[in-house]
Scaffold this active site. Structure first.
Site, mmCIF file in Angstrom:
data_model
loop_
_atom_site.group_PDB
_atom_site.id
_atom_site.type_symbol
_atom_site.label_atom_id
_atom_site.label_comp_id
_atom_site.label_asym_id
_atom_site.label_seq_id
_atom_site.Cartn_x
_atom_site.Cartn_y
_atom_site.Cartn_z
ATOM 1 N N CYS A 134 -13.412 -9.532 -34.086
ATOM 2 C CA CYS A 134 -13.846 -10.923 -33.864
ATOM 3 C C CYS A 134 -13.139 -11.827 -34.869
ATOM 4 C CB CYS A 134 -15.358 -11.045 -34.009
ATOM 5 S SG CYS A 134 -16.303 -9.977 -32.920
ATOM 6 N N CYS A 173 -12.997 -6.039 -40.231
ATOM 7 C CA CYS A 173 -12.994 -5.640 -38.824
ATOM 8 C C CYS A 173 -12.255 -6.709 -38.032
ATOM 9 C CB CYS A 173 -14.422 -5.493 -38.303
ATOM 10 S SG CYS A 173 -14.501 -5.128 -36.536
ATOM 11 N N CYS A 201 -5.666 -12.329 -17.315
ATOM 12 C CA CYS A 201 -6.088 -12.290 -18.720
ATOM 13 C C CYS A 201 -4.924 -12.646 -19.640
ATOM 14 C CB CYS A 201 -6.643 -10.915 -19.077
ATOM 15 S SG CYS A 201 -5.453 -9.567 -18.847
ATOM 16 N N TYR A 227 -4.346 -5.584 -6.602
ATOM 17 C CA TYR A 227 -4.742 -5.049 -7.907
ATOM 18 C C TYR A 227 -6.278 -5.094 -7.979
ATOM 19 C CZ TYR A 227 0.068 -6.742 -8.589
ATOM 20 O OH TYR A 227 1.396 -7.028 -8.435
ATOM 21 N N GLU A 247 -5.031 -0.872 -4.821
ATOM 22 C CA GLU A 247 -5.119 -0.484 -6.236
ATOM 23 C C GLU A 247 -4.431 0.860 -6.416
ATOM 24 O OE1 GLU A 247 -5.566 0.167 -9.970
ATOM 25 O OE2 GLU A 247 -6.342 -1.741 -9.212
ATOM 26 N N CYS A 264 -23.177 -4.252 -35.552
ATOM 27 C CA CYS A 264 -22.227 -4.992 -34.713
ATOM 28 C C CYS A 264 -22.991 -5.977 -33.846
ATOM 29 C CB CYS A 264 -21.426 -4.023 -33.845
ATOM 30 S SG CYS A 264 -20.220 -4.859 -32.783
ATOM 31 N N CYS A 290 -21.158 -11.756 -39.040
ATOM 32 C CA CYS A 290 -21.051 -10.309 -39.254
ATOM 33 C C CYS A 290 -20.645 -9.975 -40.689
ATOM 34 C CB CYS A 290 -20.032 -9.734 -38.280
ATOM 35 S SG CYS A 290 -19.826 -7.948 -38.418
ATOM 36 N N ASP A 331 -5.065 -10.263 -9.109
ATOM 37 C CA ASP A 331 -5.695 -9.983 -10.404
ATOM 38 C C ASP A 331 -4.918 -8.858 -11.078
ATOM 39 O OD1 ASP A 331 -7.346 -9.876 -12.579
ATOM 40 O OD2 ASP A 331 -9.074 -9.045 -11.531
#
Length: 474
Positions: free
Chosen positions: A85, A82, A429, A332, A353, A180, A76, A402
């Protein structure tokens, strides 16, 4: 009289040895530890220290003596300004290595898994493609674009507007993006057309400090089925300009299947509490995963890497080991994607949820796919996951977790210990909070499999799935 700031040192020939949390690299020189941006393990560099802390320094590379074999040329043109990434200058194979190491380190240090980690840790699942993998991008209009240090030093007055991404850590600084590599076309073409049209026709861009200007935000969503959603956010209801832009955009890009807009006079950019209006086409787009259809509306959450989401859900399904007699609780549950993915293998799926709109999406997607053995409930997970619910819906045989990045509430762990489901599958995550929770769960459960999944190439983010089995009694 102000105190004179101490000169910060220049450290020569430091070796970059690892990756730190947040995507920075770790360099060492004798007993010094320095966190440095835009460096790759294997580099030998001179570092200008920018900040001193008790246990480590922070700095930036000013000279490279040796380039790492893990280095590669960034694709990129906006790199490294930016921050989307940060790992573009590292080979994808090396990215996978350090993401896998991140999970291993957290599981050893925080979950207390030592030698056994090598018996349960599976090789990371790489993305099918490290480029053009995102199905959603959000761009911001700004009355003044971000200036490079060279432009600032030139002294030339530059007041061009921008349409692009926020500079990392700066809420009011926008980098103008022309190309992008994260989202497939027509994403770039649509964004660049909107910028050219609005600039040529005198559409004022938003000034967040002064709270004025028309053009505010742009969201582009795409699907593997070829559908495209565009949502434009305007600060004020200038009907003539809005209509002209939307008409021109519709005619120029007939592939847009859902063209919507919103008037947002709020102090923040979120769509929360705002009415999103359909200008052309449908009020949603539809994505398909392994034969299931998912309706995506403007405010819907959907995993941003569709292909890798399918691999993630297949992993959850495999780890869950569900039988047709099992009652599965999906905690979740979000928009219900995991629960619906599992439903055909189970007797019943119950999702919990706390976001009302997400539950509405889950119920709609259940209807869309003619799934009758999945139900989704709105409320606080730690309060609803209790004996009263179990009497109504059945004892949990398998539980899917999750949670948000903060992890699960201690009350959930206490209830899991009381009910003792046969198996728990924990998706996260954030491997650090996941490892902390697993350490607590290990009082009654044993981690049997750990599967890292790379959802976001060129970043330090990693998704991780852990399967835990109930310990045998006696």
């Amino acid at each position: 009289m102000s105190r004179r700031k101490k000169n910060l040192p220049l450290i020569d020939r430091a070796e970059v040895v690892d990756i730190a949390k947040g995507g920075k690299a770790i360099a060492r020189k004798e007993d010094l530890v320095i966190l440095v941006s835009h460096a790759v393990p294997g580099d030998v560099i001179d570092i200008q220290v920018t900040r001193k802390k008790k246990k480590f320094y922070e700095g930036k590379p000013v000279r490279f003596h040796t380039y790492s074999p893990y280095r590669t040329r960034p694709v990129c043109s906006h790199f490294p300004v930016c921050g989307g990434c940060k790992w573009q200058d590292m080979t994808y194979e090396a990215q996978l290595k350090y993401k896998e190491k991140q999970v291993t380190d957290q599981m050893q240090r925080l979950a207390g898994l030592s030698d056994e980690i090598h018996n349960v840790m599976l090789p990371i699942l790489p993305a099918d493609t490290p480029w053009y993998y995102r199905n959603k991008l959000e761009f911001t209009f700004s009355a003044k674009r971000w200036l490079t240090p060279e432009e600032i030093a030139s002294g030339k007055p530059i007041t061009e507007p921008a349409l692009g991404f926020h500079i990392a850590g700066l809420f009011d600084k926008i980098l103008n993006i022309t190309d992008c590599h994260l989202q497939p076309e027509p994403s770039n073409a649509i964004r660049n057309f909107i910028r050219d049209f609005t600039m040529e026709n005198g559409y004022p861009y938003f000034n967040i400090r002064e709270q004025k200007g028309l053009m505010r935000n742009l969201i582009i969503r795409t699907t593997l089925t070829g559908e495209v959603m565009v949502i434009l956010s305007f600060f004020e209801d200038n009907r003539e300009k809005i209509t002209r832009l939307l008409d021109t955009l519709r005619d120029r890009f007939p592939e847009i299947t859902s063209l919507q807009y919103v008037i947002n006079p709020k102090g923040n950019d979120t769509l929360e509490g705002l009415e999103v209006k359909v200008y052309h086409g449908k009020d949603h787009i539809v994505e398909k995963l392994d034969g299931l259809s998912f309706k995506i509306s403007p405010k819907s959450f959907f995993q941003t890497n569709t292909r890798q989401a399918a691999n993630l859900y297949r992993t959850v399904l495999e780890f869950a080991g569900i039988t047709v007699h099992d009652t599965v609780y999906d905690l979740y549950s979000g928009t219900g994607t995991i629960g619906l993915f599992l439903a055909s293998h189970a007797r019943k799926v119950i999702g919990i949820e706390n976001i009302t709109e997400a539950v509405a999406d889950a119920l709609e997607n259940a209807r869309l796919n003619h799934i009758e053995n999945a139900t989704f409930i709105t409320g606080d997970t730690k309060e609803l996951f209790n004996e009263s619910l179990f009497r109504e819906q059945g004892h949990p045989d398998v539980v899917i977790l999750d949670p948000p990045r903060a992890g699960i509430h201690p009350e959930i762990i206490r209830m899991l210990f009381r009910q003792e489901p046969r198996r728990i599958v924990y998706v996260s995550c954030n491997p650090a909070t996941q490892a902390r929770d697993i350490q607590s769960l290990m009082e009654k459960y044993t981690p049997e499999k750990i599967q890292p999944v790379d959802m976001f190439p060129h970043t330090d983010h990693i998704e991780n799935v852990v399967m835990l089995e109930r310990n045998r009694k006696g």
